[in-house]
Design a protein around this motif. Structure first.
Motif, PDB file in Angstrom:
ATOM      1  N   SER A  66       4.336  -1.390 -11.258  1.00 16.88           N
ATOM      2  CA  SER A  66       4.906  -0.952  -9.983  1.00 16.88           C
ATOM      3  C   SER A  66       6.256  -0.294 -10.206  1.00 16.88           C
ATOM      4  O   SER A  66       7.166  -0.910 -10.773  1.00 16.88           O
ATOM      5  N   TYR A  91      -1.873  -9.239  -6.198  1.00 18.91           N
ATOM      6  CA  TYR A  91      -2.555  -8.498  -5.117  1.00 18.91           C
ATOM      7  C   TYR A  91      -3.616  -7.570  -5.705  1.00 18.91           C
ATOM      8  O   TYR A  91      -4.794  -7.675  -5.333  1.00 18.91           O
ATOM      9  N   GLY A 116       5.582   2.358  -3.620  1.00 19.13           N
ATOM     10  CA  GLY A 116       5.463   2.238  -2.170  1.00 19.13           C
ATOM     11  C   GLY A 116       6.777   2.441  -1.439  1.00 19.13           C
ATOM     12  O   GLY A 116       7.857   2.264  -2.005  1.00 19.13           O
ATOM     13  N   ARG A 120       8.860  -4.541   1.518  1.00 24.63           N
ATOM     14  CA  ARG A 120       8.015  -5.676   1.127  1.00 24.63           C
ATOM     15  C   ARG A 120       8.415  -6.934   1.891  1.00 24.63           C
ATOM     16  O   ARG A 120       9.588  -7.239   2.019  1.00 24.63           O
ATOM     17  N   GLY A 121       7.429  -7.627   2.401  1.00 24.46           N
ATOM     18  CA  GLY A 121       7.687  -8.901   3.071  1.00 24.46           C
ATOM     19  C   GLY A 121       8.367  -8.740   4.415  1.00 24.46           C
ATOM     20  O   GLY A 121       9.093  -9.624   4.860  1.00 24.46           O
ATOM     21  N   ALA A 122       8.144  -7.620   5.108  1.00 22.40           N
ATOM     22  CA  ALA A 122       8.808  -7.386   6.395  1.00 22.40           C
ATOM     23  C   ALA A 122       7.818  -7.355   7.555  1.00 22.40           C
ATOM     24  O   ALA A 122       8.170  -6.979   8.662  1.00 22.40           O
ATOM     25  N   GLY A 123       6.577  -7.731   7.295  1.00 26.53           N
ATOM     26  CA  GLY A 123       5.597  -7.763   8.380  1.00 26.53           C
ATOM     27  C   GLY A 123       4.919  -6.426   8.634  1.00 26.53           C
ATOM     28  O   GLY A 123       4.276  -6.237   9.668  1.00 26.53           O
ATOM     29  N   LEU A 124       5.058  -5.474   7.694  1.00 25.30           N
ATOM     30  CA  LEU A 124       4.408  -4.166   7.857  1.00 25.30           C
ATOM     31  C   LEU A 124       3.252  -4.020   6.866  1.00 25.30           C
ATOM     32  O   LEU A 124       2.732  -2.938   6.646  1.00 25.30           O
ATOM     33  N   MET A 130      -1.209  -2.559  -0.881  1.00 24.32           N
ATOM     34  CA  MET A 130      -1.481  -2.709  -2.324  1.00 24.32           C
ATOM     35  C   MET A 130      -2.952  -3.025  -2.574  1.00 24.32           C
ATOM     36  O   MET A 130      -3.587  -2.474  -3.468  1.00 24.32           O
TER      37      MET A 130
HETATM   38  P1  ADP Z   1       4.076  -7.890   3.907  1.00 28.25           P
HETATM   39  O1  ADP Z   1       2.615  -7.706   3.681  1.00 28.25           O
HETATM   40  O2  ADP Z   1       4.416  -8.206   5.307  1.00 28.25           O
HETATM   41  O3  ADP Z   1       4.903  -6.752   3.387  1.00 28.25           O
HETATM   42  P2  ADP Z   1       3.671 -10.051   2.068  1.00 28.25           P
HETATM   43  O4  ADP Z   1       4.500 -11.215   1.697  1.00 28.25           O
HETATM   44  O5  ADP Z   1       2.304 -10.297   2.598  1.00 28.25           O
HETATM   45  O6  ADP Z   1       4.526  -9.171   3.084  1.00 28.25           O
HETATM   46  O7  ADP Z   1       3.487  -9.101   0.805  1.00 28.25           O
HETATM   47  C1  ADP Z   1       4.623  -8.676   0.077  1.00 28.25           C
HETATM   48  C2  ADP Z   1       4.321  -8.741  -1.418  1.00 28.25           C
HETATM   49  O8  ADP Z   1       3.373  -7.710  -1.787  1.00 28.25           O
HETATM   50  C3  ADP Z   1       5.537  -8.445  -2.261  1.00 28.25           C
HETATM   51  O9  ADP Z   1       6.324  -9.600  -2.441  1.00 28.25           O
HETATM   52  C4  ADP Z   1       4.891  -7.972  -3.564  1.00 28.25           C
HETATM   53  O10 ADP Z   1       4.438  -9.082  -4.331  1.00 28.25           O
HETATM   54  C5  ADP Z   1       3.668  -7.226  -3.073  1.00 28.25           C
HETATM   55  N1  ADP Z   1       3.982  -5.785  -2.969  1.00 28.25           N
HETATM   56  C6  ADP Z   1       4.010  -5.034  -1.854  1.00 28.25           C
HETATM   57  N2  ADP Z   1       4.339  -3.741  -2.112  1.00 28.25           N
HETATM   58  C7  ADP Z   1       4.522  -3.663  -3.439  1.00 28.25           C
HETATM   59  C8  ADP Z   1       4.868  -2.607  -4.360  1.00 28.25           C
HETATM   60  N3  ADP Z   1       5.111  -1.360  -3.928  1.00 28.25           N
HETATM   61  N4  ADP Z   1       4.964  -2.921  -5.663  1.00 28.25           N
HETATM   62  C9  ADP Z   1       4.720  -4.177  -6.097  1.00 28.25           C
HETATM   63  N5  ADP Z   1       4.390  -5.192  -5.300  1.00 28.25           N
HETATM   64  C10 ADP Z   1       4.281  -4.968  -3.986  1.00 28.25           C
END
Ligand code: ADP
Ligand code: MG
Length: 386
Positions: A66, A91, A116, A120-124, A130
């Motif tokens: 990533s 994922y 991306g 990350r982890g903001a509810g979007l 992924m």
């Molecule tokens: P949300 O789906 O709301 O953004 P989640 O906790 O469900 O929050 O998922 C977030 C996680 O997804 C991140 O902590 C990371 O592990 C993974 N993730 C999302 N986008 C990326 C990215 N661009 N590169 C690597 N990991 C990612």
């Protein structure tokens, strides 16, 4: 983003890619915590998302990278024993694993690079982006006849059974099935869906990220699911309903006093929220954005008071937005306890709104929120083959 990915792929893997794919994030306009109760949701895919570039290998390794997490380096996964690494790579690894569990043949590995711009982890739903990006890559690379809605089911299966997050189907469905200019009205029980046009000529979708980490989110999420199951056990015995959202508002009002007060509140949120989704879909169809906004505001109130999944920062953002002339509606979006609000704002007021909300939030919490203007975008797709 595409160019950056292609360049980075060459640098990281010392070869060029075969294929480039995109999967969007999603924002839920209304219908929160209904998808695991057999109800309706109304999300749309957004223009932000994850781009990935991939190329087949001639051994049985998947090598995942990533660009957002460069310090983590390459994660190697062998097709012969896919193990959890308790990192971001779970994922994509979960999706590879699910393809095998569903009986699809992957006869070799691949190198995959992700990049991306969904926070990350903001509810979007950066996670569903992924997963679905990975699923699209595998589908094309291995010429597998998998329809888009099955991509969503595979993504959800991976998140539930490999990553270990007990999410509903909404995120992956919106990401796999999204369509430019449309919201997706999804029945989470039957997976029947309809596209409803969003009048993007009149309104902007503005997402405000509170930057509050969703610390308690997982444990509270599981607690809410258990509370819903308890409320459902009682209400289904009375009504014969097949899910909590199958209980009508009238049935709920008749039997609610037999519920423990806390369960009453949880069930009231879910049952009325489901009803609001259908009303909101109707409002959108008849271009009644005012009414749509009022339903969004009611949704926030219910998530705050009855479902208790909001927090001071999200309440502040929704309250301040609802006072701003030109905002039709504002509510927290996603599971809650932090993350973002979604705001439907008249087009000519959206820049002024962005300035206003940044200033107000900063004055109250000494942090500037991130504000993203977005549009309802297409679902996951192949961008090009090299
Ligand atoms: P949300 O789906 O709301 O953004 P989640 O906790 O469900 O929050 O998922 C977030 C996680 O997804 C991140 O902590 C990371 O592990 C993974 N993730 C999302 N986008 C990326 C990215 N661009 N590169 C690597 N990991 C990612
Ligand atoms: Mg997620």
């Amino acid at each position: 983003m595409k160019e950056k990915c292609i360049e980075a792929f060459k640098r990281v893997f010392n070869k060029s890619g075969d294929i480039c794919c995109f999967a969007p994030g999603r924002v839920n306009l209304i219908g929160e915590h209904t998808d695991y109760n057999g109800g309706y949701v109304l999300p749309c895919a957004v223009t932000q998302g994850v781009v990935c570039v991939a190329s087949k290998r001639n051994d049985r390794l998947f090598r995942l990278y990533s660009l957002n997490l460069e310090r983590r380096g390459i994660t190697e996964i062998s097709l012969d024993s896919i193990k959890k690494t308790r990192s971001w790579a779970d994922y994509p690894a979960g999706v590879i694993n699910t393809f095998l569990r569903f009986g699809y043949k992957l006869d070799c590995g691949a190198d995959i690079l992700y990049y991306g711009n969904v926070p990350r982890g903001a509810g979007l739903s950066s996670s569903a982006a992924m997963e679905t990006a990975t699923a699209v890559i595998l589908r094309v690379m291995f010429s597998l006849p998998i329809p888009d809605n099955l991509l969503a089911i595979i993504g959800q299966f991976a998140e539930n059974h490999f990553v270990g997050v007990n999410c509903g189907i909404m995120d992956q469905f919106a990401v796999a099935m999204g369509k430019k200019d449309y919201a997706v009205l999804l029945n989470s029980k039957t997976l029947e869906y309809k596209y409803i046009n969003i009048p993007t000529d009149k309104t902007d979708i503005i997402i405000v990220n509170s930057l509050v980490r969703r610390g308690l989110a997982n444990s509270k999420y599981n607690e809410r699911r258990r509370e819903c199951e308890k409320a459902f056990a009682m209400l289904s015995a009375k009504t014969g309903a097949s899910s909590l959202c199958d209980v009508t508002v009238e049935q709920f009002e008749r039997y609610k006093d037999e519920l423990h007060p806390k369960l009453l509140c949880r069930a009231r949120h879910v049952i009325y929220e489901n009803d609001r989704v259908l009303k909101a879909a109707q409002a959108l169809k008849s271009n009644d954005i005012e009414n749509f906004g009022i339903l969004m505001n009611e949704s926030h109130k219910s998530l705050k008071n009855d479902y208790e999944v909001s927090c001071a920062q999200l309440d502040f953002l929704a309250d301040a937005a609802q006072k701003f002339p030109g905002v039709f509606g504002s509510r927290m979006t996603g599971a809650g306890f932090g993350g973002c609000t979604v705001n439907l704002v008249s087009k000519e007021k959206s820049d002024a709104f962005a300035d206003y909300i940044k200033k107000e939030y900063f004055a109250a919490f000494k942090t500037e929120p991130h504000v993203y203007k977005t549009l309802p975008g297409d679902g996951a797709k192949v961008l090009f083959k090299f």
